[in-house]
Design a protein around this motif. Structure first.
Motif, mmCIF file in Angstrom:
data_model
loop_
_atom_site.group_PDB
_atom_site.id
_atom_site.type_symbol
_atom_site.label_atom_id
_atom_site.label_comp_id
_atom_site.label_asym_id
_atom_site.label_seq_id
_atom_site.Cartn_x
_atom_site.Cartn_y
_atom_site.Cartn_z
ATOM 1 N N GLY A 61 0.817 -1.208 0.000
ATOM 2 C CA GLY A 61 0.000 0.000 0.000
ATOM 3 C C GLY A 61 0.850 1.256 0.000
ATOM 4 N N ALA A 62 1.935 1.266 0.780
ATOM 5 C CA ALA A 62 2.829 2.427 0.824
ATOM 6 C C ALA A 62 3.492 2.633 -0.538
ATOM 7 C CB ALA A 62 3.883 2.250 1.907
ATOM 8 N N VAL A 91 -1.598 2.666 5.514
ATOM 9 C CA VAL A 91 -2.746 2.472 6.414
ATOM 10 C C VAL A 91 -3.825 1.640 5.722
ATOM 11 C CG1 VAL A 91 -4.622 3.657 7.620
ATOM 12 C CG2 VAL A 91 -2.289 4.552 7.759
ATOM 13 N N ALA A 92 -4.136 1.987 4.482
ATOM 14 C CA ALA A 92 -5.164 1.253 3.739
ATOM 15 C C ALA A 92 -4.744 -0.202 3.520
ATOM 16 C CB ALA A 92 -5.435 1.934 2.404
ATOM 17 N N SER A 94 -2.654 -2.019 5.278
ATOM 18 C CA SER A 94 -2.671 -2.736 6.548
ATOM 19 C C SER A 94 -4.093 -3.121 6.934
ATOM 20 C CB SER A 94 -2.049 -1.852 7.633
ATOM 21 O OG SER A 94 -2.076 -2.507 8.868
ATOM 22 N N THR A 95 -5.041 -2.215 6.729
ATOM 23 C CA THR A 95 -6.445 -2.483 7.038
ATOM 24 C C THR A 95 -6.990 -3.611 6.162
ATOM 25 O OG1 THR A 95 -6.781 -0.193 7.695
ATOM 26 C CG2 THR A 95 -8.754 -1.470 7.160
ATOM 27 N N ILE A 96 -6.667 -3.576 4.893
ATOM 28 C CA ILE A 96 -7.126 -4.624 3.978
ATOM 29 C C ILE A 96 -6.550 -5.974 4.386
ATOM 30 C CG2 ILE A 96 -6.955 -5.477 1.601
ATOM 31 C CD1 ILE A 96 -7.142 -2.483 0.739
ATOM 32 N N GLU A 97 -5.261 -6.004 4.715
ATOM 33 C CA GLU A 97 -4.635 -7.265 5.129
ATOM 34 C C GLU A 97 -5.290 -7.802 6.397
ATOM 35 O OE1 GLU A 97 -0.262 -9.168 6.225
ATOM 36 O OE2 GLU A 97 -0.452 -7.004 5.974
ATOM 37 N N ARG A 98 -5.566 -6.934 7.370
ATOM 38 C CA ARG A 98 -6.182 -7.356 8.619
ATOM 39 C C ARG A 98 -7.584 -7.930 8.369
ATOM 40 N NH1 ARG A 98 -5.196 -3.092 11.422
ATOM 41 N NH2 ARG A 98 -7.054 -1.944 10.792
ATOM 42 N N ASN A 99 -8.345 -7.326 7.456
ATOM 43 C CA ASN A 99 -9.703 -7.792 7.175
ATOM 44 C C ASN A 99 -9.737 -9.113 6.422
ATOM 45 O OD1 ASN A 99 -10.849 -5.607 8.454
ATOM 46 N ND2 ASN A 99 -11.028 -4.402 6.591
ATOM 47 N N TYR A 100 -8.683 -9.462 5.714
ATOM 48 C CA TYR A 100 -8.670 -10.694 4.927
ATOM 49 C C TYR A 100 -7.892 -11.823 5.577
ATOM 50 C CZ TYR A 100 -11.138 -8.516 1.129
ATOM 51 O OH TYR A 100 -12.097 -7.899 0.377
ATOM 52 N N ASN A 101 -7.441 -11.628 6.816
ATOM 53 C CA ASN A 101 -6.754 -12.709 7.521
ATOM 54 C C ASN A 101 -7.714 -13.863 7.738
ATOM 55 O OD1 ASN A 101 -4.138 -11.871 7.795
ATOM 56 N ND2 ASN A 101 -4.435 -10.951 9.800
ATOM 57 N N ASP A 102 -7.195 -15.073 7.607
ATOM 58 C CA ASP A 102 -8.008 -16.266 7.828
ATOM 59 C C ASP A 102 -8.332 -16.417 9.308
ATOM 60 O OD1 ASP A 102 -7.985 -17.000 5.161
ATOM 61 O OD2 ASP A 102 -6.133 -18.146 5.379
ATOM 62 N N LYS A 103 -9.457 -17.043 9.570
ATOM 63 C CA LYS A 103 -9.820 -17.352 10.947
ATOM 64 C C LYS A 103 -9.194 -18.691 11.304
ATOM 65 C CE LYS A 103 -14.015 -14.652 11.036
ATOM 66 N NZ LYS A 103 -13.597 -13.583 11.867
ATOM 67 N N GLU A 104 -8.733 -18.787 12.542
ATOM 68 C CA GLU A 104 -8.049 -19.996 12.988
ATOM 69 C C GLU A 104 -8.824 -20.651 14.120
ATOM 70 O OE1 GLU A 104 -4.061 -19.042 14.077
ATOM 71 O OE2 GLU A 104 -3.517 -18.464 12.045
ATOM 72 N N PRO A 105 -8.799 -21.987 14.163
ATOM 73 C CA PRO A 105 -9.462 -22.665 15.271
ATOM 74 C C PRO A 105 -8.749 -22.338 16.585
ATOM 75 C CG PRO A 105 -8.235 -24.230 13.927
ATOM 76 C CD PRO A 105 -8.158 -22.902 13.239
ATOM 77 N N THR A 106 -9.539 -22.042 17.601
ATOM 78 C CA THR A 106 -9.002 -21.616 18.886
ATOM 79 C C THR A 106 -9.802 -22.288 19.994
ATOM 80 O OG1 THR A 106 -8.437 -19.484 17.931
ATOM 81 C CG2 THR A 106 -8.543 -19.577 20.317
#
Length: 151
Positions: A61-62, A91-92, A94-106
């Motif tokens: 993004g930068a 910033v954009a 980083s936000t996009i990457e955070r929103n597309y992170n996979d969910k992990e079993p916890t």
């Protein structure tokens, strides 16, 4: 010409400082390990966002923002557009990457500590030896807390 070179040097310094602040990692502290004793009341398998970011989104993004900013105007205005584009893009991204992170079993474990307070700990990987009613230690606090069987 001399003022432009000085401005360019200041711009590079500003970008370097901004990058250090933007990408600085969490500092470690020398706090003593906090340990609480309790009894497991509930164990659930849940899916949560991994929360791990490699920073690739921010870097890409930068770069894209800086490139787009370089297309604007000339001289000092162009330099400011590059910096603004790079920061905005980081910033954009980083936000996009955070929103597309996979969910992990916890494993979500609810423990009633000796004071009567309920403490919820989400831990990965799951400890399949834990059972409801078992006496356990809660080691650490916050996102770094772990549940360990009391021997």
């Amino acid at each position: 010409m001399q003022n432009y070179m000085t401005m360019g040097a200041r711009l590079k310094s500003s970008i370097a400082i901004a990058s250090l602040v933007l990408f600085a990692g969490c500092a470690t502290t020398n706090e003593p390990l906090q340990i609480q004793v309790g009894k497991i009341e509930q164990i659930s398998d849940v899916q949560i966002s991994s929360g791990r970011q490699l920073g690739i989104g921010a870097v890409l993004g930068a770069g894209a923002g800086g490139l787009l900013g370089s297309l604007v105007g000339g001289g000092t205005g162009r330099d400011l557009a590059i910096v603004a584009g790079a920061v905005g893009g980081a910033v954009a991204g980083s936000t996009i990457e955070r929103n597309y992170n996979d969910k992990e079993p916890t494993q979500q474990v609810v423990v009633r500590v000796e004071s009567g307070v309920l403490v919820v700990v989400n831990q990965q990987p799951a400890d399949r030896s834990l059972r409801v009613g078992q006496q356990v230690f809660i080691e650490g606090k916050g996102n770094n807390a772990r549940i360990a069987p009391r021997q």
